[in-house]
Design a protein around this motif. Sequence first.
Motif, short mmCIF file in Angstrom:
data_model
loop_
_atom_site.label_atom_id
_atom_site.label_comp_id
_atom_site.label_asym_id
_atom_site.label_seq_id
_atom_site.Cartn_x
_atom_site.Cartn_y
_atom_site.Cartn_z
N VAL A 97 -5.70 -10.06 -2.31
CA VAL A 97 -4.52 -10.19 -1.45
C VAL A 97 -3.61 -11.28 -1.98
O VAL A 97 -4.05 -12.39 -2.32
CB VAL A 97 -4.93 -10.51 0.00
N ALA B 158 3.36 -10.37 0.56
CA ALA B 158 3.15 -9.09 -0.10
C ALA B 158 4.43 -8.31 -0.31
O ALA B 158 4.55 -7.53 -1.23
CB ALA B 158 2.17 -8.25 0.71
N TRP C 35 -10.57 -7.53 4.50
CA TRP C 35 -9.43 -7.31 3.61
C TRP C 35 -8.18 -6.89 4.38
O TRP C 35 -7.08 -7.37 4.11
CB TRP C 35 -9.77 -6.26 2.56
N TYR D 19 -4.73 -8.87 4.30
CA TYR D 19 -3.52 -8.20 3.81
C TYR D 19 -2.41 -8.24 4.85
O TYR D 19 -1.28 -8.63 4.56
CB TYR D 19 -3.83 -6.76 3.41
N SER E 290 -0.67 -11.39 5.18
CA SER E 290 0.16 -11.80 4.05
C SER E 290 1.52 -11.11 4.03
O SER E 290 2.41 -11.51 3.29
CB SER E 290 -0.56 -11.50 2.74
N TYR F 132 0.79 -3.39 -7.03
CA TYR F 132 -0.12 -3.98 -6.03
C TYR F 132 0.22 -3.47 -4.64
O TYR F 132 -0.66 -3.06 -3.87
CB TYR F 132 -0.01 -5.50 -6.08
N CYS G 94 -2.15 -1.13 -2.18
CA CYS G 94 -2.54 -1.57 -0.83
C CYS G 94 -2.12 -0.56 0.22
O CYS G 94 -2.91 -0.19 1.11
CB CYS G 94 -1.91 -2.93 -0.52
#
Length: 679
Positions: free
Chosen positions: A229, A233, A267, A271, A274, A656, A660
């Motif tokens: 993470v 993001a 996770w 995530y 973020s 990324y 995700c």
Amino acid sequence: MRKRIFVLAALAVYLELVFHLYMGLDMRYAPVFLCAAAAWGLLATAVASLLPKKARRVVGAVITLLMTVVYMAECICKVILQQYYQIIGGLETAAGNHLGDYSAAVWTALAENIPGILLMVVLPLGVYFLSTRETIKETEEEGSSEGKKERRTEWKQAVLAFGVSCVFGAACLAAVFLLPWKGDINPAYLARTDLYTDDQVEQLGLGTMLLQDVRHSIFGTPGETMPQVEEAAEGQQEPEEPVYDHNQMHIDFEGLAAAASSEEERWLSEYFGSVQPAQQNEYTGMFEGYNVIFITAEGFSGYMIDPELTPTLYKMSTEGFVFKNFYSPLHFTSTSGGEFQNLTGLYPRAGFPVSLTESGKQSTYLPFTLANALNGEGYTSSGYHFNQNMYGRELSHPNLGYEWRQADACERPVTKETDEGGREYWPQSDDYMVQQTFEDYVDKEPFNIYYLTISMHLPYGYDSNEMSRRNWDQVASLPYSDKTKAYLAAGLELEKGLTHLQADLEEAGIADHTLIAMAPDHVPYSDLDILEELAGQDFGSDSVETLDEENVSLDVYKNTWILWSAGMEEPVEVEKVCSQVDILPTLLNLLGAEYDSRMLAGIDVLSDQEGMAVFFSRSWITDQGTYSRYTEEFQPAPDVEMTEEEKNVYVENKKYLADCRLRLGELIIETDYYRKALP
């Protein structure tokens, strides 16, 4: 017998090779899939060799027949459904669906693939029976000295076959894990996952994909490695002086991560914590309190819209919100996958079990769907589909918050249209669906209605689609092929349904206070020639029957998302790149509903967040440019300039983010995360 014992192994290698060539698959992976085919073919040979002579012949014939039928069946699945099917993983889905809906398409596909039947069914069966013909004539008694000698030889050959199988298996593993494959989805990754079956078939081989399916069904799959993470993001900075609030809820993601009961749950919390929340904007609450009618249009492509042929579609697509760069990527399980994106704002799992079906079976808490979000505000939410139960909608759609009505498996089944003799039309009429259901909800304001259409279901032909035949006179003189005319004629039932819907809303005096949203479940994926003809452009595919994202232009997925209300005074043009997962968060913001923008894969397209459309292959398009997973190259948009360093940083950030977002739907269902985060 002697050398004929190896005929099964030879046929396994032959079928894998011919299948790859016939389907136009990448031959760079031949060291992997040919070694794998030789390994499992020799293993089957070794096992069969241990059986008595008569049993061996029967088992060999059965194995050969199964191999030929499976390889040909997977070919037809790819042509019709644009995906290869796992035998065990897809068995429950296939059993629960009405495959008769595809019968005409199956017969057409078989007729168009006679060469494949000859190469993958007739020839292998002929070779097997011819190569074993002499052994059938043998009459030695098992107990005779000559028979015992032959039996000892067969045992030696079985041991030899097993040993050579191990050698080929080791060679396959070496090719998978030691060769310098490029890209994120490579043989080493695919050997450890049950996702991306199309890539498994291309890189590991069809036989290996099916064997992996069996292994995963028995022993489970190794857990996916979660991306590390990253902070912020979205790659965005908070404005110094926010003008608007954010679409977020008060959730302690750090506390949830600390108390997580699994790596996946932890996770997800890290995530979501973020991600920068989306700001509200000038359109927030624009349609608060409005009635909502959401339509998922079967097989719809905006390339069919014409001001004269489809005036209502044209009006709604040009006089409301106009999304000029909207894409409808084909993710797993076509219709159900498209519905999942439209209704949940999440991407479906890239393999079985089917995400929407699984969410219903598990009663997954999905608080941000339109129905679940609006029901608490006093809305009446109902959904309609004039077809039998498929993909487990009898469970999934009530779980989404709708009173679900279809032809069976529900409390209030709909009545399908029939001819004078009582025969049900196939496909059913979208216009008939609207006319039969409008009175069911018109006096229950505020209402939230969901329609899943069916008229534009494949195949497209005068003789194979009742709706095409019904409207043929309106398209007969158009300068298109008969198949394209049939597609347009079927689409006219949707046009008529929307026309009646608009008129009924106006007559009821509520058109100005009703928001209509419509998006496809998928493009007509088995008929690229239709799209090329309507769009007037070549999408670059070697085949008009298969969507190969390595070679096809991603513009084949460019589509129309209708978002319109009669009360809008002028259209709103939106240039931002967007896709089906963005529909839900955009609608929630427009309706002023409470939701957390960090917890969906899609974004509010009207916010200041950057647009992004992620495709099944993991290629993607953003406002800044296009990335191909196959070439690993990024092509900036025409008006975008980047240094090489800026380009590399941007690509890694978006790769990324795409990775995700593609995982969220699967993990949320697996962990029932929303229930824990929003008790």
